[in-house]
Design a protein around this motif. Structure first.
Motif, PDB file in Angstrom:
ATOM      1  N   ILE A  22       0.865  -1.174   0.000  1.00  0.00           N
ATOM      2  CA  ILE A  22       0.000   0.000   0.000  1.00  0.00           C
ATOM      3  C   ILE A  22       0.903   1.227   0.000  1.00  0.00           C
ATOM      4  CG2 ILE A  22      -1.711   1.316   1.289  1.00  0.00           C
ATOM      5  CD1 ILE A  22      -2.861  -1.261   2.350  1.00  0.00           C
ATOM      6  N   ARG A  23       0.678   2.105  -0.964  1.00  0.00           N
ATOM      7  CA  ARG A  23       1.476   3.321  -1.068  1.00  0.00           C
ATOM      8  C   ARG A  23       0.656   4.544  -0.723  1.00  0.00           C
ATOM      9  NH1 ARG A  23       6.012   3.104  -4.432  1.00  0.00           N
ATOM     10  NH2 ARG A  23       6.329   0.958  -5.131  1.00  0.00           N
ATOM     11  N   MET A  24       1.329   5.504  -0.086  1.00  0.00           N
ATOM     12  CA  MET A  24       0.681   6.758   0.226  1.00  0.00           C
ATOM     13  C   MET A  24       0.896   7.676  -0.976  1.00  0.00           C
ATOM     14  SD  MET A  24       1.282   8.516   3.850  1.00  0.00           S
ATOM     15  CE  MET A  24       1.770  10.214   3.738  1.00  0.00           C
ATOM     16  N   CYS A  25      -0.169   8.080  -1.629  1.00  0.00           N
ATOM     17  CA  CYS A  25      -0.037   8.859  -2.864  1.00  0.00           C
ATOM     18  C   CYS A  25      -0.726  10.215  -2.761  1.00  0.00           C
ATOM     19  CB  CYS A  25      -0.658   8.110  -4.037  1.00  0.00           C
ATOM     20  SG  CYS A  25       0.117   6.532  -4.418  1.00  0.00           S
ATOM     21  N   GLY A  50      10.036   5.956  -4.661  1.00  0.00           N
ATOM     22  CA  GLY A  50      10.625   5.078  -3.653  1.00  0.00           C
ATOM     23  C   GLY A  50       9.787   3.830  -3.485  1.00  0.00           C
ATOM     24  N   THR A  51       9.725   3.282  -2.276  1.00  0.00           N
ATOM     25  CA  THR A  51       8.997   2.028  -2.087  1.00  0.00           C
ATOM     26  C   THR A  51       7.634   2.229  -1.444  1.00  0.00           C
ATOM     27  OG1 THR A  51      10.117   1.771   0.026  1.00  0.00           O
ATOM     28  CG2 THR A  51      11.062   0.587  -1.867  1.00  0.00           C
ATOM     29  N   ARG A  52       7.401   3.438  -0.889  1.00  0.00           N
ATOM     30  CA  ARG A  52       6.163   3.592  -0.124  1.00  0.00           C
ATOM     31  C   ARG A  52       5.278   4.745  -0.568  1.00  0.00           C
ATOM     32  NH1 ARG A  52       6.815   2.747   5.858  1.00  0.00           N
ATOM     33  NH2 ARG A  52       7.460   0.584   5.931  1.00  0.00           N
ATOM     34  N   GLU A  53       5.752   5.532  -1.546  1.00  0.00           N
ATOM     35  CA  GLU A  53       4.942   6.665  -1.964  1.00  0.00           C
ATOM     36  C   GLU A  53       4.706   6.650  -3.465  1.00  0.00           C
ATOM     37  OE1 GLU A  53       6.411  10.367  -0.238  1.00  0.00           O
ATOM     38  OE2 GLU A  53       6.981   9.164   1.511  1.00  0.00           O
ATOM     39  N   GLY A  54       3.907   7.608  -3.930  1.00  0.00           N
ATOM     40  CA  GLY A  54       3.642   7.677  -5.351  1.00  0.00           C
ATOM     41  C   GLY A  54       2.762   8.862  -5.703  1.00  0.00           C
ATOM     42  N   VAL A  55       2.536   9.025  -7.007  1.00  0.00           N
ATOM     43  CA  VAL A  55       1.652  10.078  -7.487  1.00  0.00           C
ATOM     44  C   VAL A  55       0.590   9.458  -8.396  1.00  0.00           C
ATOM     45  CG1 VAL A  55       1.496  12.193  -8.851  1.00  0.00           C
ATOM     46  CG2 VAL A  55       3.504  11.783  -7.431  1.00  0.00           C
ATOM     47  N   ILE A  56      -0.660   9.757  -8.112  1.00  0.00           N
ATOM     48  CA  ILE A  56      -1.742   9.235  -8.946  1.00  0.00           C
ATOM     49  C   ILE A  56      -1.790  10.019 -10.244  1.00  0.00           C
ATOM     50  CG2 ILE A  56      -4.246   8.950  -9.148  1.00  0.00           C
ATOM     51  CD1 ILE A  56      -4.337   8.471  -6.152  1.00  0.00           C
ATOM     52  N   GLU A  57      -1.729   9.309 -11.371  1.00  0.00           N
ATOM     53  CA  GLU A  57      -1.688   9.962 -12.680  1.00  0.00           C
ATOM     54  C   GLU A  57      -3.066  10.011 -13.326  1.00  0.00           C
ATOM     55  OE1 GLU A  57       0.968  11.296 -13.761  1.00  0.00           O
ATOM     56  OE2 GLU A  57       2.582  10.364 -12.593  1.00  0.00           O
TER      57      GLU A  57
END
Ligand SMILES: Nc1nc2c(ncn2[C@@H]2O[C@H](COP(=O)(O)OP(=O)(O)OP(=O)(O)O)[C@@H](O)[C@H]2O)c(=O)[nH]1
Ligand SMILES: [Mg+2]
Ligand SMILES: [Zn+2]
Length: 293
Positions: A22-25, A50-57
């Motif tokens: 589960i990533r915090m985005c 990284g391994t735990r975050e992201g950006v919703i596209e």
């Protein structure tokens, strides 16, 4: 880019699950500009950071969108009602069915705490009444395990929303389906005969691959919103059917001449409590309509 499902939304962050982590985005700024709000249940593509975050596209096309609780892509609603402790609340059951019918979502009825039934209890009457209407009905117990495997196959591969009063055993049932969840469950207060709403925010819980359940508190205080009185009959399957035979189009099935529904209720051809609940909801809708003008 990768694909995942939003399982939780909290303070501007979206928690996206891809089957493993589960990533915090954050959502791209363009969403806000366009007035698009990502919802729990949305399928999205994201760029990992990284391994735990992201950006919703991107948000992939939504099949369904519920307002209360705010969840996208819901496949079905599990109406969880205990046969005892708290006492079975058919008024609330019918009320939630009005909402599932209106949202055109399949409703599945789970009667919980079946272990509390004693000889001579009239549960079979309710089971057959709702089965006759076409709703799947299961008797389940988190104590004895009755019905748990049937519930598991019913939810498999779907997004389900759980609806029901506090204390009926929603969290206990989900813990039975997936012990890793370790959801809190709480003693029903005997003074009030109801629980304490241990579960608060909207969140999708992962039970198995592609299988999610929202244990949501929001479904129990159900307002009818902007619904018109004329729309209600279509949300009671048997009343809709019987209503085809009424003398007048637009019959509200109260005291109208030539109504086919009222005699059916009086003669026991439909469940009497369902007709009572219909009349009660109808008068509520009429009151609300009057207040709008
Ligand atoms: N006898 C019996 N008791 C149960 C069963 N399932 C749950 N309970 C009890 O009922 C109480 C309420 O259970 P919960 O799972 O917390 O109910 P809930 O629907 O999640 O309640 P909220 O989170 O407050 O909405 C607890 O004391 C449970 O131990 C069951 O199958 N049989
Ligand atoms: Mg709970
Ligand atoms: Zn009628």
């Amino acid at each position: 880019m990768q694909e995942g499902v939003i399982v939780k939304a909290l303070s501007g962050f979206y928690y996206v699950e891809d089957g493993q982590t589960i990533r915090m985005c954050r959502a791209r700024g363009v969403f806000k500009k366009k007035g698009i709000i990502p919802l729990v249940g949305d399928k999205v593509t994201y760029t990992p950071i990284g391994t735990r975050e992201g950006v919703i596209e991107e948000i992939l096309a939504r099949r369904v969108e519920l307002v209360r609780p705010p969840i996208a892509n819901v496949d079905q609603v599990l109406l969880v009602f205990s046969v005892k402790e708290p006492e079975l609340n058919l008024w609330l059951l019918d009320r939630i069915l009005v909402h599932t019918e209106r949202a055109r979502l399949p409703g599945v009825i789970l009667f919980t705490k079946s272990d509390l039934l004693e000889n001579g209890d009239e549960c079979q009457l309710w089971v057959s009444a709702y089965e006759k209407l076409g709703y799947p009905v299961l008797m389940v117990s988190s104590r004895t395990g009755e019905g748990i495997e049937d519930v598991r196959s019913l939810v498999n591969g779907k997004i389900s929303v759980v609806a029901g009063q506090s204390g009926v055993g929603k969290s206990s049932l989900l813990n039975q389906l997936s012990p890793e969840l370790r959801l809190k469950s709480a003693e029903v207060s005997h003074k009030h005969g109801r629980g304490r709403h241990t579960t608060r925010h909207v969140e999708l819980l992962r039970l198995a691959s592609r299988t999610y359940v929202a244990d949501s508190p929001g479904f129990s205080q159900l307002e009818f919103g902007d619904m018109e009185p004329e729309e209600l009959a279509a949300c009671f399957r048997e009343i809709f059917e019987l209503g085809q035979q009424c003398l007048y189009r637009g019959c509200l099935h109260e005291t109208e001449e030539g109504c086919a529904v009222r005699p059916a209720a009086q003669e026991g051809r439909m469940a009497p409590w369902r007709y009572q609940n219909y009349l009660e909801f109808l008068s509520e809708l009429k009151d609300m309509k009057e207040r709008r003008f």
